[in-house]
Design a protein around this motif. Sequence first.
Motif, PDB file in Angstrom:
ATOM      1  N   ILE B  73      85.416  19.926  -0.252  1.00 29.27           N
ATOM      2  CA  ILE B  73      85.551  18.953   0.832  1.00 29.27           C
ATOM      3  C   ILE B  73      84.285  18.123   0.987  1.00 29.27           C
ATOM      4  CG2 ILE B  73      87.281  20.183   2.174  1.00 29.27           C
ATOM      5  CD1 ILE B  73      85.053  21.360   3.816  1.00 29.27           C
ATOM      6  N   LEU B  74      84.493  16.951   1.554  1.00 32.20           N
ATOM      7  CA  LEU B  74      83.394  16.031   1.821  1.00 32.20           C
ATOM      8  C   LEU B  74      83.432  15.702   3.312  1.00 32.20           C
ATOM      9  CD1 LEU B  74      81.312  13.907   0.367  1.00 32.20           C
ATOM     10  CD2 LEU B  74      83.137  12.306   0.876  1.00 32.20           C
ATOM     11  N   VAL B  75      82.371  16.063   4.013  1.00 33.07           N
ATOM     12  CA  VAL B  75      82.288  15.730   5.435  1.00 33.07           C
ATOM     13  C   VAL B  75      81.424  14.486   5.563  1.00 33.07           C
ATOM     14  CG1 VAL B  75      81.665  16.547   7.725  1.00 33.07           C
ATOM     15  CG2 VAL B  75      82.372  18.165   5.991  1.00 33.07           C
ATOM     16  N   SER B  76      81.954  13.456   6.208  1.00 31.30           N
ATOM     17  CA  SER B  76      81.121  12.274   6.396  1.00 31.30           C
ATOM     18  C   SER B  76      80.923  12.025   7.881  1.00 31.30           C
ATOM     19  CB  SER B  76      81.733  11.061   5.704  1.00 31.30           C
ATOM     20  OG  SER B  76      83.075  10.931   6.057  1.00 31.30           O
ATOM     21  N   ASN B  77      79.744  11.519   8.188  1.00 37.03           N
ATOM     22  CA  ASN B  77      79.393  11.210   9.569  1.00 37.03           C
ATOM     23  C   ASN B  77      79.137   9.711   9.649  1.00 37.03           C
ATOM     24  OD1 ASN B  77      78.289  10.932  12.069  1.00 37.03           O
ATOM     25  ND2 ASN B  77      76.614  12.392  11.768  1.00 37.03           N
ATOM     26  N   LYS B  78      80.080   8.980  10.229  1.00 35.18           N
ATOM     27  CA  LYS B  78      79.930   7.526  10.307  1.00 35.18           C
ATOM     28  C   LYS B  78      79.150   7.106  11.545  1.00 35.18           C
ATOM     29  CE  LYS B  78      84.042   6.403   7.635  1.00 35.18           C
ATOM     30  NZ  LYS B  78      84.638   7.772   7.577  1.00 35.18           N
ATOM     31  N   GLY B  79      78.828   8.076  12.396  1.00 35.23           N
ATOM     32  CA  GLY B  79      78.091   7.762  13.620  1.00 35.23           C
ATOM     33  C   GLY B  79      76.611   7.556  13.345  1.00 35.23           C
ATOM     34  N   THR B  80      75.872   7.276  14.422  1.00 31.40           N
ATOM     35  CA  THR B  80      74.452   6.990  14.251  1.00 31.40           C
ATOM     36  C   THR B  80      73.568   8.138  14.739  1.00 31.40           C
ATOM     37  OG1 THR B  80      74.577   5.790  16.334  1.00 31.40           O
ATOM     38  CG2 THR B  80      74.657   4.492  14.327  1.00 31.40           C
ATOM     39  N   ARG B  81      74.201   9.300  15.022  1.00 31.84           N
ATOM     40  CA  ARG B  81      73.408  10.482  15.346  1.00 31.84           C
ATOM     41  C   ARG B  81      73.810  11.599  14.390  1.00 31.84           C
ATOM     42  NH1 ARG B  81      69.033  11.164  17.729  1.00 31.84           N
ATOM     43  NH2 ARG B  81      69.547  12.933  19.030  1.00 31.84           N
ATOM     44  N   THR B  82      72.854  12.497  14.112  1.00 35.17           N
ATOM     45  CA  THR B  82      73.113  13.608  13.211  1.00 35.17           C
ATOM     46  C   THR B  82      73.847  14.732  13.945  1.00 35.17           C
ATOM     47  OG1 THR B  82      71.225  13.089  11.858  1.00 35.17           O
ATOM     48  CG2 THR B  82      71.961  15.363  11.821  1.00 35.17           C
ATOM     49  N   ALA B  83      74.803  15.355  13.247  1.00 32.28           N
ATOM     50  CA  ALA B  83      75.481  16.525  13.788  1.00 32.28           C
ATOM     51  C   ALA B  83      74.917  17.760  13.103  1.00 32.28           C
ATOM     52  CB  ALA B  83      76.975  16.421  13.545  1.00 32.28           C
ATOM     53  N   VAL B 109      74.999  17.399   9.127  1.00 31.78           N
ATOM     54  CA  VAL B 109      75.610  16.216   8.529  1.00 31.78           C
ATOM     55  C   VAL B 109      74.861  15.026   9.135  1.00 31.78           C
ATOM     56  CG1 VAL B 109      77.728  14.956   8.077  1.00 31.78           C
ATOM     57  CG2 VAL B 109      77.836  17.414   8.481  1.00 31.78           C
ATOM     58  N   PRO B 110      73.868  14.493   8.378  1.00 32.97           N
ATOM     59  CA  PRO B 110      73.021  13.440   8.939  1.00 32.97           C
ATOM     60  C   PRO B 110      73.814  12.169   9.262  1.00 32.97           C
ATOM     61  CG  PRO B 110      72.058  14.354   6.948  1.00 32.97           C
ATOM     62  CD  PRO B 110      73.446  14.877   7.049  1.00 32.97           C
ATOM     63  N   ALA B 111      73.248  11.348  10.134  1.00 39.06           N
ATOM     64  CA  ALA B 111      73.884  10.099  10.542  1.00 39.06           C
ATOM     65  C   ALA B 111      74.184   9.232   9.326  1.00 39.06           C
ATOM     66  CB  ALA B 111      72.965   9.349  11.493  1.00 39.06           C
ATOM     67  N   GLN B 112      75.377   8.642   9.313  1.00 36.66           N
ATOM     68  CA  GLN B 112      75.806   7.722   8.254  1.00 36.66           C
ATOM     69  C   GLN B 112      75.643   8.317   6.863  1.00 36.66           C
ATOM     70  OE1 GLN B 112      73.326   4.555   9.604  1.00 36.66           O
ATOM     71  NE2 GLN B 112      75.053   3.513  10.590  1.00 36.66           N
ATOM     72  N   SER B 113      75.835   9.640   6.780  1.00 37.06           N
ATOM     73  CA  SER B 113      75.656  10.316   5.496  1.00 37.06           C
ATOM     74  C   SER B 113      76.816  11.265   5.244  1.00 37.06           C
ATOM     75  CB  SER B 113      74.352  11.101   5.492  1.00 37.06           C
ATOM     76  OG  SER B 113      73.280  10.255   5.765  1.00 37.06           O
ATOM     77  N   THR B 114      76.771  11.914   4.105  1.00 37.93           N
ATOM     78  CA  THR B 114      77.826  12.860   3.757  1.00 37.93           C
ATOM     79  C   THR B 114      77.231  14.206   3.387  1.00 37.93           C
ATOM     80  OG1 THR B 114      77.732  12.150   1.466  1.00 37.93           O
ATOM     81  CG2 THR B 114      79.368  11.064   2.871  1.00 37.93           C
ATOM     82  N   ALA B 115      78.052  15.256   3.484  1.00 40.62           N
ATOM     83  CA  ALA B 115      77.662  16.582   3.018  1.00 40.62           C
ATOM     84  C   ALA B 115      78.876  17.179   2.323  1.00 40.62           C
ATOM     85  CB  ALA B 115      77.223  17.451   4.187  1.00 40.62           C
ATOM     86  N   THR B 116      78.650  17.973   1.295  1.00 37.34           N
ATOM     87  CA  THR B 116      79.775  18.550   0.560  1.00 37.34           C
ATOM     88  C   THR B 116      79.751  20.062   0.651  1.00 37.34           C
ATOM     89  OG1 THR B 116      78.463  18.489  -1.445  1.00 37.34           O
ATOM     90  CG2 THR B 116      79.985  16.667  -1.109  1.00 37.34           C
ATOM     91  N   GLY B 117      80.938  20.672   0.502  1.00 40.15           N
ATOM     92  CA  GLY B 117      81.066  22.123   0.521  1.00 40.15           C
ATOM     93  C   GLY B 117      82.420  22.507  -0.030  1.00 40.15           C
ATOM     94  N   THR B 118      82.682  23.803  -0.060  1.00 42.60           N
ATOM     95  CA  THR B 118      83.928  24.282  -0.657  1.00 42.60           C
ATOM     96  C   THR B 118      84.523  25.400   0.181  1.00 42.60           C
ATOM     97  OG1 THR B 118      83.159  23.687  -2.864  1.00 42.60           O
ATOM     98  CG2 THR B 118      84.887  25.327  -2.750  1.00 42.60           C
ATOM     99  N   LEU B 119      85.836  25.347   0.400  1.00 35.15           N
ATOM    100  CA  LEU B 119      86.562  26.442   1.042  1.00 35.15           C
ATOM    101  C   LEU B 119      87.258  27.250  -0.052  1.00 35.15           C
ATOM    102  CD1 LEU B 119      88.235  24.445   3.940  1.00 35.15           C
ATOM    103  CD2 LEU B 119      86.606  26.294   4.272  1.00 35.15           C
ATOM    104  N   LEU B 120      87.272  28.565   0.110  1.00 37.03           N
ATOM    105  CA  LEU B 120      87.962  29.411  -0.870  1.00 37.03           C
ATOM    106  C   LEU B 120      89.180  30.042  -0.198  1.00 37.03           C
ATOM    107  CD1 LEU B 120      84.883  31.165  -2.526  1.00 37.03           C
ATOM    108  CD2 LEU B 120      86.260  29.307  -3.471  1.00 37.03           C
ATOM    109  N   PHE B 121      90.361  29.791  -0.747  1.00 37.69           N
ATOM    110  CA  PHE B 121      91.598  30.356  -0.206  1.00 37.69           C
ATOM    111  C   PHE B 121      92.153  31.414  -1.154  1.00 37.69           C
ATOM    112  CE2 PHE B 121      91.506  26.266   2.001  1.00 37.69           C
ATOM    113  CZ  PHE B 121      91.812  26.665   3.289  1.00 37.69           C
ATOM    114  N   LYS B 122      92.843  32.397  -0.567  1.00 33.78           N
ATOM    115  CA  LYS B 122      93.527  33.402  -1.400  1.00 33.78           C
ATOM    116  C   LYS B 122      94.921  32.893  -1.779  1.00 33.78           C
ATOM    117  CE  LYS B 122      92.426  37.046   1.381  1.00 33.78           C
ATOM    118  NZ  LYS B 122      91.167  36.662   2.071  1.00 33.78           N
ATOM    119  N   ALA B 123      95.558  32.162  -0.832  1.00 28.18           N
ATOM    120  CA  ALA B 123      96.884  31.600  -1.123  1.00 28.18           C
ATOM    121  C   ALA B 123      96.716  30.210  -1.746  1.00 28.18           C
ATOM    122  CB  ALA B 123      97.684  31.508   0.169  1.00 28.18           C
TER     123      ALA B 123
END
Lengths: 290, 140
Positions: B73-83, B109-123
């Motif tokens: 997944i790719l989380v993007s933050n289009k706002g101007t404050r960091t989450a 997830v910094p302002a106007q930036s992206t962060a990536t990660g991965t979820l692992l499912f069994k199903a």
Amino acid sequence: MQVDGTAAATSGDEATRSPDEPAPDTFLVGMGRGVAGALLFALPMQMTMEMWELGITMERWRLALLMVIAIPLLVGISHRIGFEDTFSWKDGARDAMIAYGIGILTSAVTLTLFKLLMTGMPAEEISGKIAIQAIPASIGALLGRSQLGSGKDDAEDDPQAGYGSELFMMAVGALFLNLNMAPTEEMILISYKMTPWHALATILLSITLMHAFVYAVSFKGGHELSSDTPWWHALIRFTLPGYAIALVISLYSLWSFERLDGVSFTPAITAMIVLAFPGAIGAAAARLIL
Amino acid sequence: MPEATKDIASSRRVKRGAHWIEWMVGGLCTLLVAALILWIAYHAVINSDGVPELDVKVTHQQANAGGSYTVSILVSNKGTRTAAAVPVTGTLKAGDKVIETQEITFDYVPAQSTATGTLLFKADPAAYQLDIQASGYVDP
């Protein structure tokens, strides 16, 4: 009796030695100072969790680049302030590589001591952990070899304190503090907490402090402004280039330690400003410390 | 000896007559710092009271050899404050029935930036309806 014999042997030895070749015990004392310097400067990093993690996670080519960039840097420092007997670039290169070696060895020993290096670990992890620590440790070793002894003040009798050399020393000072701080999460955390107004105030304070440190306050080794020089001459020719150097080095350190990946322009710039604050202090104080 | 010291001391002073390279370097650096200040000031004026705007996208799905399933997944933050401390929850549903839930937390997830990660499912996520969302954030 034993002591007398040794003393006689040493003096006889020295008589046959060319003047620019240091005696073996001088060399050993130099090595001892090198180890002391490496420990003094690198222990804070060797005891920082992020630095261990970076040894494993950092992209290998960024680590390799950092290790290669360290070589001309060390040669430059060595030539500029290094070991007392350094006159030529050849000697500078030799001292730089000795310092690099001391940096690698001391890092390997301390990391083993902290049980961060174990025999079962993959070679990549061991080499990465040592490599990333070796850079600050080798700078420390070089500074230690020149600074922790003899009481000779390099700033006084340095033949070539030219403009380029001034800027180079500011870069070393900035890099030194930045290497300490760039790996820690606090740098980006501070930049995320800041509003742009805080960032703006940080820039202005960095420049003011830098200017005050070296050019207004007459510290030892700092510039003394002659009375007829307007203050803004030194600001434009030294302080602002020094701050620009601190900014560039901050950016490189953050990028190198993978703090800017996926981060857009403005947050990256803010993080750079945060890290350039200690960088500016380091650059300004370089003439005092180094 | 005192004379030599005096020479060195005076050579270390910032004198009026500097080389043109010094003024050129100084001028360029002044422009650089001025540009930096203007850029930050511009942002200070337009968006000092922004908020994070988080959005989660699936970039890649694949089955692993071990029988688990990877959802990148790719989380993007289009706002101007960091989450900070952003939990991202992925839920597999068959109609109203929840089959599986997995969660990861992004430190920042910094302002106007992206962060990536991965979820692992069994199903297998392809066999169900996959629902992914960022369920909150902390102000850094």
